[in-house]
Every structure is written in C-alpha cells, then in structure tokens.
Design a protein around this motif. Structure first.
Motif, PDB file in Angstrom:
ATOM      1  N   ALA A 127      -5.953   0.019   9.024  1.00 27.15           N
ATOM      2  CA  ALA A 127      -5.184   1.273   8.950  1.00 27.15           C
ATOM      3  C   ALA A 127      -4.692   1.705  10.332  1.00 27.15           C
ATOM      4  CB  ALA A 127      -6.049   2.374   8.339  1.00 27.15           C
ATOM      5  N   ASP A 128      -3.363   1.721  10.514  1.00 27.99           N
ATOM      6  CA  ASP A 128      -2.798   2.168  11.804  1.00 27.99           C
ATOM      7  C   ASP A 128      -3.198   3.609  12.102  1.00 27.99           C
ATOM      8  OD1 ASP A 128      -1.563  -0.270  12.124  1.00 27.99           O
ATOM      9  OD2 ASP A 128       0.374   0.411  11.318  1.00 27.99           O
ATOM     10  N   VAL A 129      -3.234   4.445  11.054  1.00 30.57           N
ATOM     11  CA  VAL A 129      -3.591   5.859  11.273  1.00 30.57           C
ATOM     12  C   VAL A 129      -5.017   5.960  11.797  1.00 30.57           C
ATOM     13  CG1 VAL A 129      -4.003   8.067  10.116  1.00 30.57           C
ATOM     14  CG2 VAL A 129      -1.933   6.793   9.625  1.00 30.57           C
ATOM     15  N   GLY A 130      -5.945   5.175  11.239  1.00 31.11           N
ATOM     16  CA  GLY A 130      -7.326   5.160  11.725  1.00 31.11           C
ATOM     17  C   GLY A 130      -7.363   4.763  13.191  1.00 31.11           C
ATOM     18  N   TRP A 131      -6.659   3.675  13.526  1.00 32.46           N
ATOM     19  CA  TRP A 131      -6.630   3.190  14.917  1.00 32.46           C
ATOM     20  C   TRP A 131      -6.055   4.269  15.843  1.00 32.46           C
ATOM     21  CZ3 TRP A 131      -8.841   0.145  18.142  1.00 32.46           C
ATOM     22  CH2 TRP A 131      -8.227  -0.206  19.341  1.00 32.46           C
ATOM     23  N   ASN A 132      -4.982   4.937  15.400  1.00 28.71           N
ATOM     24  CA  ASN A 132      -4.385   5.992  16.243  1.00 28.71           C
ATOM     25  C   ASN A 132      -5.362   7.157  16.442  1.00 28.71           C
ATOM     26  OD1 ASN A 132      -2.099   4.467  16.444  1.00 28.71           O
ATOM     27  ND2 ASN A 132      -0.991   5.556  14.817  1.00 28.71           N
ATOM     28  N   LEU A 133      -6.078   7.524  15.379  1.00 27.07           N
ATOM     29  CA  LEU A 133      -7.057   8.615  15.503  1.00 27.07           C
ATOM     30  C   LEU A 133      -8.188   8.249  16.461  1.00 27.07           C
ATOM     31  CD1 LEU A 133      -7.341   9.711  11.748  1.00 27.07           C
ATOM     32  CD2 LEU A 133      -6.442  11.103  13.631  1.00 27.07           C
ATOM     33  N   ALA A 134      -8.388   6.943  16.671  1.00 25.93           N
ATOM     34  CA  ALA A 134      -9.482   6.491  17.550  1.00 25.93           C
ATOM     35  C   ALA A 134      -9.129   6.559  19.038  1.00 25.93           C
ATOM     36  CB  ALA A 134      -9.844   5.038  17.200  1.00 25.93           C
ATOM     37  N   GLN A 135      -7.850   6.780  19.346  1.00 29.98           N
ATOM     38  CA  GLN A 135      -7.402   6.525  20.723  1.00 29.98           C
ATOM     39  C   GLN A 135      -8.098   7.360  21.796  1.00 29.98           C
ATOM     40  OE1 GLN A 135      -5.920   3.687  21.612  1.00 29.98           O
ATOM     41  NE2 GLN A 135      -6.480   3.492  19.469  1.00 29.98           N
ATOM     42  N   GLN A 136      -8.390   8.630  21.491  1.00 28.16           N
ATOM     43  CA  GLN A 136      -9.088   9.460  22.501  1.00 28.16           C
ATOM     44  C   GLN A 136     -10.471   8.907  22.797  1.00 28.16           C
ATOM     45  OE1 GLN A 136      -9.035  13.518  21.154  1.00 28.16           O
ATOM     46  NE2 GLN A 136      -8.029  14.148  23.040  1.00 28.16           N
TER      47      GLN A 136
ATOM     48  N   MET B  73       0.837  -1.211   0.000  1.00 27.93           N
ATOM     49  CA  MET B  73       0.000   0.000   0.000  1.00 27.93           C
ATOM     50  C   MET B  73       0.861   1.246   0.000  1.00 27.93           C
ATOM     51  SD  MET B  73      -3.438  -0.238   2.219  1.00 27.93           S
ATOM     52  CE  MET B  73      -2.769  -0.768   3.783  1.00 27.93           C
ATOM     53  N   GLY B  74       0.472   2.242  -0.765  1.00 28.39           N
ATOM     54  CA  GLY B  74       1.239   3.472  -0.828  1.00 28.39           C
ATOM     55  C   GLY B  74       0.889   4.419   0.307  1.00 28.39           C
ATOM     56  N   MET B  75       1.633   5.552   0.318  1.00 29.00           N
ATOM     57  CA  MET B  75       1.424   6.591   1.352  1.00 29.00           C
ATOM     58  C   MET B  75      -0.004   7.106   1.368  1.00 29.00           C
ATOM     59  SD  MET B  75       3.920   7.680   3.271  1.00 29.00           S
ATOM     60  CE  MET B  75       3.778   9.447   3.518  1.00 29.00           C
ATOM     61  N   TYR B  76      -0.580   7.249   0.154  1.00 29.22           N
ATOM     62  CA  TYR B  76      -1.939   7.802   0.085  1.00 29.22           C
ATOM     63  C   TYR B  76      -2.897   6.893   0.868  1.00 29.22           C
ATOM     64  CZ  TYR B  76      -6.488   9.199  -1.686  1.00 29.22           C
ATOM     65  OH  TYR B  76      -7.808   9.604  -1.762  1.00 29.22           O
ATOM     66  N   ALA B  77      -2.822   5.574   0.600  1.00 29.17           N
ATOM     67  CA  ALA B  77      -3.760   4.634   1.249  1.00 29.17           C
ATOM     68  C   ALA B  77      -3.494   4.515   2.748  1.00 29.17           C
ATOM     69  CB  ALA B  77      -3.668   3.260   0.585  1.00 29.17           C
ATOM     70  N   THR B  78      -2.211   4.555   3.137  1.00 30.84           N
ATOM     71  CA  THR B  78      -1.902   4.303   4.550  1.00 30.84           C
ATOM     72  C   THR B  78      -2.010   5.562   5.407  1.00 30.84           C
ATOM     73  OG1 THR B  78       0.440   4.553   4.092  1.00 30.84           O
ATOM     74  CG2 THR B  78      -0.405   2.296   4.182  1.00 30.84           C
ATOM     75  N   HIS B  79      -1.674   6.737   4.839  1.00 31.82           N
ATOM     76  CA  HIS B  79      -1.602   7.943   5.663  1.00 31.82           C
ATOM     77  C   HIS B  79      -2.665   8.994   5.355  1.00 31.82           C
ATOM     78  CE1 HIS B  79       2.236   6.189   6.742  1.00 31.82           C
ATOM     79  NE2 HIS B  79       2.178   6.977   7.812  1.00 31.82           N
ATOM     80  N   VAL B  80      -2.986   9.151   4.060  1.00 32.24           N
ATOM     81  CA  VAL B  80      -3.901  10.236   3.692  1.00 32.24           C
ATOM     82  C   VAL B  80      -5.360   9.772   3.781  1.00 32.24           C
ATOM     83  CG1 VAL B  80      -4.507  11.906   1.893  1.00 32.24           C
ATOM     84  CG2 VAL B  80      -2.121  11.184   2.189  1.00 32.24           C
ATOM     85  N   LEU B  81      -5.649   8.615   3.162  1.00 27.82           N
ATOM     86  CA  LEU B  81      -7.035   8.148   3.095  1.00 27.82           C
ATOM     87  C   LEU B  81      -7.683   7.985   4.478  1.00 27.82           C
ATOM     88  CD1 LEU B  81      -9.308   7.451   1.199  1.00 27.82           C
ATOM     89  CD2 LEU B  81      -8.372   5.141   0.966  1.00 27.82           C
ATOM     90  N   PRO B  82      -7.000   7.405   5.481  1.00 28.99           N
ATOM     91  CA  PRO B  82      -7.660   7.290   6.798  1.00 28.99           C
ATOM     92  C   PRO B  82      -8.060   8.646   7.387  1.00 28.99           C
ATOM     93  CG  PRO B  82      -5.727   5.880   6.717  1.00 28.99           C
ATOM     94  CD  PRO B  82      -5.686   6.726   5.480  1.00 28.99           C
ATOM     95  N   ARG B  83      -7.289   9.697   7.068  1.00 26.32           N
ATOM     96  CA  ARG B  83      -7.649  11.040   7.571  1.00 26.32           C
ATOM     97  C   ARG B  83      -8.851  11.591   6.808  1.00 26.32           C
ATOM     98  NH1 ARG B  83      -2.035  10.846   8.563  1.00 26.32           N
ATOM     99  NH2 ARG B  83      -1.591  11.376  10.747  1.00 26.32           N
TER     100      ARG B  83
END
Ligand SMILES: C[S@@+](CC[C@H](N)C(=O)[O-])C[C@H]1O[C@@H](n2cnc3c(N)ncnc32)[C@H](O)[C@@H]1O
Length: 204
Positions: free
Chosen positions: A64-73, A1-11
């Motif tokens: 998506a790790d970014v999605g999971w991280n955004l969920a932490q709060q 998966m590229g940067m777009y899918a892993t970092h941008v799309l989850p945001r």
C-alpha cells in the motif's frame, strides 16, 4: 484494487494498529531483531520506533503506497535505515539467505497465500535466522472459534483480514521451528479479534 483498499483501508489500519495498547507488544516482538531485517506487511511503519540498535537495516515489504507514505516521518526519524524493498510478501525480490532476522506483526492474517509468503521468508532468511512475530488468529477456546468462523466472511470483506488462521500451525507447516509462542487475548478488543500469538520461529 478499488479506492477503498488502496486509500481508505491503509488509513483505518494505521489508526487501528496505532492503538497505544499495541506498543508493549511491538516493543516485545522487536527486542531480538538484529543485523539485516526483512519486515513483511510494513504498513505505516509502526514498529520503526522499536527497532533495537543491533539492527543494521530494514527491507520493508508493503503493497500500500498510502501506508508507506504514512510511515515517512517515522522512517526519517529512525537511526536504522529503512528501504521499501518489495510490494508482496508472496514474491520477495530479494536474494536467498540474505537476512539475519524477519518480523511480521498482524500481517499473516492478511496475505492471501500465507504459506507461500512463509516459504519466501524462509528462502531469504539465513540458516538459523529468526522470525519475530505477533499475530492474531484462531482463538484457543472453541466457543470463540465458532464466533470467529461466523464473523470471518464479513471481516475479510471489510478489512481483508482472516480471523481463523492457526499461526503456530502455519509456521510449523512451512518448516519453521517455534522456539517461543505466547498465546493470549490482548486487552481492549473482543476475543474474536484479540487472540494473539507472540513468539519467535527459527528457519533451520
Ligand atoms: C493489519 S496490517 C499490519 C501493518 C503493520 N505490520 C503493523 O503492525 O502496523 C497488514 C499489512 O499487510 C499488508 N499486506 C497486505 N497484503 C500483503 C502482501 N501480499 N504482502 C505483504 N504485505 C501485505 C497490508 O497492506 C497492511 O499494511
């Protein structure tokens, strides 16, 4: 998966799915959840504030790790314990017949082999376990369907998301029995993207 899918799309997903207009639908879909719950496509945890007190724990499935991280709060503020328990709805690392309920919100459009994911959900649900869902998909009107078919290739490239999946058909083909299905267009988006099916399906 590229940067777009892993970092941008989850945001992008966090912002789009966090729209205020989605909150009443999340509230409705979460209402019946109880016991041990598996949530596929957990994203940034936007359903967490709506889990009812009858839920004893949630196994979150999210690649998506970014999605999971955004969920932490949201996860930290929740009285319901939530554990990231897998990365792929198509291959759940969970025992058979171990969950009372399942939830999927705007995820069946994204999973590549959705039939396999639904078979996995049936495997991990106890007999009689219920899947609570709200999903966008194939519109009830032919004119909108034609536009959806035209837009789908670009939508898949940009958002990894199908527009023309027949949600009720997919669920019944996978052996679920639909006990409630409300089909409607949600407010605030063009009809091609807003053909929703909200309901409950039982795994016999
Ligand atoms: C449109 S988002 C919806 C997120 C969340 N359910 C919500 O309502 O805000 C779709 C989610 O499915 C996840 N996803 C993509 N492929 C998946 C797979 N194979 N198994 C489980 N989830 C997946 C994406 O990472 C994303 O978080």
């Amino acid at each position: 998966m590229g940067m777009y899918a892993t970092h941008v799309l989850p945001r992008i997903i966090n912002a789009a799915c966090g729209a205020k207009s989605a909150a009443p639908l999340r509230k409705r879909v979460c209402e019946g959840l109880h016991g041990d719950v598996v949530e596929i496509g957990f994203g940034s945890g936007l359903n967490v504030p709506f889990y009812p007190s009858e839920v004893t724990g949630v196994a979150a499935i999210e690649p998506a790790d970014v999605g999971w991280n955004l969920a932490q709060q949201r996860v930290a503020a929740s009285e319901v314990p939530v554990r990231r328990s897998g990365l792929d709805g198509q291959k759940l690392p969970l025992p058979d017949a171990s969950f009372d309920s399942a939830i999927s919100t705007w995820t069946l459009c994204t999973i590549p082999d959705v039939a396999v994911a639904l078979t996995e959900l049936r495997r991990v649900l106890k007999p009689g376990g219920r899947l609570y869902f709200v999903e966008h998909g194939l519109a009830p009107d032919e004119k909108v369907q034609r536009l959806q078919h035209r837009l789908e290739p670009l939508n898949k490239r940009l958002f990894g998301c199908h527009l023309t999946r027949d949600i009720v058909g997919l669920l019944t083909d996978s052996g679920f029995t639909i006990i409630e299905a409300d089909v409607f267009y949600s407010d605030g988006a063009p009809k091609s993207f807003a053909a929703e099916t909200l309901g409950v399906a039982v795994s016999p």
